[in-house]
Design an enzyme around this catalytic site. Structure first.
Site, PDB file in Angstrom:
ATOM      1  N   ARG A 126       0.815  -1.226   0.000  1.00 21.40           N
ATOM      2  CA  ARG A 126       0.000   0.000   0.000  1.00 21.40           C
ATOM      3  C   ARG A 126       0.845   1.271   0.000  1.00 21.40           C
ATOM      4  O   ARG A 126       0.602   2.188  -0.771  1.00 21.40           O
ATOM      5  CB  ARG A 126      -0.906   0.047   1.240  1.00 21.40           C
ATOM      6  CG  ARG A 126      -2.185  -0.715   1.117  1.00 21.40           C
ATOM      7  CD  ARG A 126      -2.584  -1.257   2.461  1.00 21.40           C
ATOM      8  NE  ARG A 126      -1.601  -2.263   2.848  1.00 21.40           N
ATOM      9  CZ  ARG A 126      -1.685  -3.541   2.510  1.00 21.40           C
ATOM     10  NH1 ARG A 126      -2.722  -3.971   1.839  1.00 21.40           N
ATOM     11  NH2 ARG A 126      -0.754  -4.401   2.841  1.00 21.40           N
ATOM     12  N   LYS A 182      26.800  -2.931   1.053  1.00 16.90           N
ATOM     13  CA  LYS A 182      28.253  -2.710   0.954  1.00 16.90           C
ATOM     14  C   LYS A 182      28.750  -1.880   2.125  1.00 16.90           C
ATOM     15  O   LYS A 182      29.934  -1.566   2.208  1.00 16.90           O
ATOM     16  CB  LYS A 182      28.583  -1.972  -0.353  1.00 16.90           C
ATOM     17  CG  LYS A 182      28.158  -2.701  -1.602  1.00 16.90           C
ATOM     18  CD  LYS A 182      28.573  -1.896  -2.828  1.00 16.90           C
ATOM     19  CE  LYS A 182      27.970  -2.450  -4.093  1.00 16.90           C
ATOM     20  NZ  LYS A 182      28.125  -1.520  -5.219  1.00 16.90           N
ATOM     21  N   ARG A 216      11.446   3.625   3.560  1.00 16.71           N
ATOM     22  CA  ARG A 216      11.002   2.642   4.568  1.00 16.71           C
ATOM     23  C   ARG A 216      12.196   1.759   4.892  1.00 16.71           C
ATOM     24  O   ARG A 216      12.871   1.253   3.983  1.00 16.71           O
ATOM     25  CB  ARG A 216       9.850   1.791   4.050  1.00 16.71           C
ATOM     26  CG  ARG A 216       9.587   0.599   4.960  1.00 16.71           C
ATOM     27  CD  ARG A 216       8.360  -0.166   4.599  1.00 16.71           C
ATOM     28  NE  ARG A 216       7.157   0.590   4.895  1.00 16.71           N
ATOM     29  CZ  ARG A 216       5.942   0.088   4.841  1.00 16.71           C
ATOM     30  NH1 ARG A 216       5.753  -1.174   4.498  1.00 16.71           N
ATOM     31  NH2 ARG A 216       4.885   0.833   5.119  1.00 16.71           N
TER      32      ARG A 216
HETATM   33  C1  NCD Z   1       1.701  -1.151   8.209  1.00 18.96           C
HETATM   34  C2  NCD Z   1       3.205  -0.936   8.363  1.00 18.96           C
HETATM   35  O1  NCD Z   1       3.957  -1.145   7.422  1.00 18.96           O
HETATM   36  O2  NCD Z   1       3.567  -0.525   9.453  1.00 18.96           O
HETATM   37  N1  NCD Z   1       1.292  -1.332   6.879  1.00 18.96           N
HETATM   38  C3  NCD Z   1       1.033  -0.260   6.076  1.00 18.96           C
HETATM   39  O3  NCD Z   1       1.890   0.565   5.808  1.00 18.96           O
HETATM   40  N2  NCD Z   1      -0.227  -0.118   5.637  1.00 18.96           N
HETATM   41  C4  NCD Z   1       1.159  -2.175   9.123  1.00 18.96           C
HETATM   42  C5  NCD Z   1       1.732  -3.563   9.097  1.00 18.96           C
HETATM   43  O4  NCD Z   1       2.637  -3.895   8.341  1.00 18.96           O
HETATM   44  O5  NCD Z   1       1.210  -4.369   9.874  1.00 18.96           O
END
Ligand code: NCD
Length: 310
Positions: A60, A89, A110
């Site tokens: 998502r 690396k 992320r």
């Molecule tokens: C969440 C996350 O990545 O923290 N997902 C998301 O971004 N919709 C929740 C999860 O992974 O459980």
């Protein structure tokens, strides 16, 4: 276009009520336009490139950011499997941020480490957006969650919100409580197995912000009071000890029978992915809003990108 109070979005702490109303006004407009015309595109961000750098799985967050950027007329380049990049690396996140700023105009990161997006932003002159840093925060998911609550309940104050599941490792609830706490008289009921409780540091931070929180293990006894029930997945990948995961993974299960105890206008939320904490018989109920959250994530991220870059 009016300005947000932040240039990087690393934590929900940075978001003010004014920021929220700017983002939500635009998100509501985009939602209306796109629902009227599924192929609607804008040229607001023409010439801009968004980088999406994911060192952890995502469906998502990545797709909705990329779709948002493309709908706004911009382009996207993506690092799908961050772990195959130069971090393996030994490159630092801060060097990587500095380098990447030459190629894109903003970046969503992320990463499994707490505060990774902060490290990434340290020498990075372009906007950095935290797309989830370890067990810490997920501020843009919280904007989506808040937008959905506002749309469904018609208000953001005087609400009793229950959070159930993995409050220790789930990062969405920590950010969402901070945003909801900007509004008056919200009460937070944290429902979890004792070993999945919000950790002491997060709890102390929320208490410092004046959050009204109770902690309990009892879902069914607290359910009748709630206006919102926010369910989370037990984050298997974050357990060092899998026997601990086995102990907590099935503690809470939401089904339509249990929900007969709830207010008729409660809303059921979940950031997704769902494993088996909500049974599919709940999906058909009008109170189930988790797929609406996923849909809204496109519009809130369009609003956010427009204001951060436009
Ligand atoms: C969440 C996350 O990545 O923290 N997902 C998301 O971004 N919709 C929740 C999860 O992974 O459980």
């Amino acid at each position: 276009m009016k300005k947000l109070s932040f240039t990087n979005l690393l934590s929900a702490n940075q978001i003010s009520k004014e920021d929220i109303s700017l983002i939500f006004d635009l998100a509501a407009k985009y939602k209306k336009d796109v629902q009227k015309n599924k192929n609607k595109k804008y040229d607001l961000l023409k010439g801009y490139i968004l980088g999406t750098m994911f060192f952890e799985p995502s469906t998502r967050t990545r797709f909705s950011f990329e779709s948002a950027m493309l709908r706004l007329g911009g382009d996207v380049i993506s690092l799908e499997q961050g772990m195959s990049s130069a971090v393996t690396k030994g490159e630092s996140l801060s060097d990587m941020g500095r380098v990447v700023s030459n190629y894109v105009n903003a970046v969503v990161v992320r990463h499994p480490l707490n505060n990774s997006s902060l490290q990434f932003s340290q020498n990075c002159p372009i906007p950095v957006i935290n797309g989830g840093d370890g067990t810490n925060e997920h501020p843009t998911q919280s904007l989506t969650d808040l937008f959905t609550i506002n749309e469904e309940k018609g208000k953001l104050n005087n609400l009793k919100i229950g959070f159930v599941g993995d409050l220790k490792y789930g990062r969405t609830i920590y950010s969402l409580i901070k945003l909801l706490n900007l509004y008056e008289n919200n009460q937070f009921t944290l429902i979890s197995h004792p070993s999945s409780k919000l950790n002491d540091k997060k709890m102390a931070n929320l208490e410092d912000l004046g959050c009204n929180i109770i902690e309990t293990e009892d879902l069914s006894g607290n359910l009748p009071d709630l206006d919102v029930l926010y369910v989370t997945r037990v984050q298997k990948e974050r357990f060092d000890d899998l026997s601990e995961y086995e102990m907590v993974k099935n503690q809470y299960h939401i089904n339509s029978k249990l929900l007969q105890k709830a207010k008729s206008n409660i809303i059921i939320m979940h950031p997704l992915p769902r494993i088996d904490e909500i049974s599919i018989d709940v999906d058909e109920l009008s109170i189930a809003k988790y797929f609406t959250q996923a849909q809204n994530s496109l519009f809130t991220r369009m609003g956010l990108l427009s204001l951060m870059l436009g």
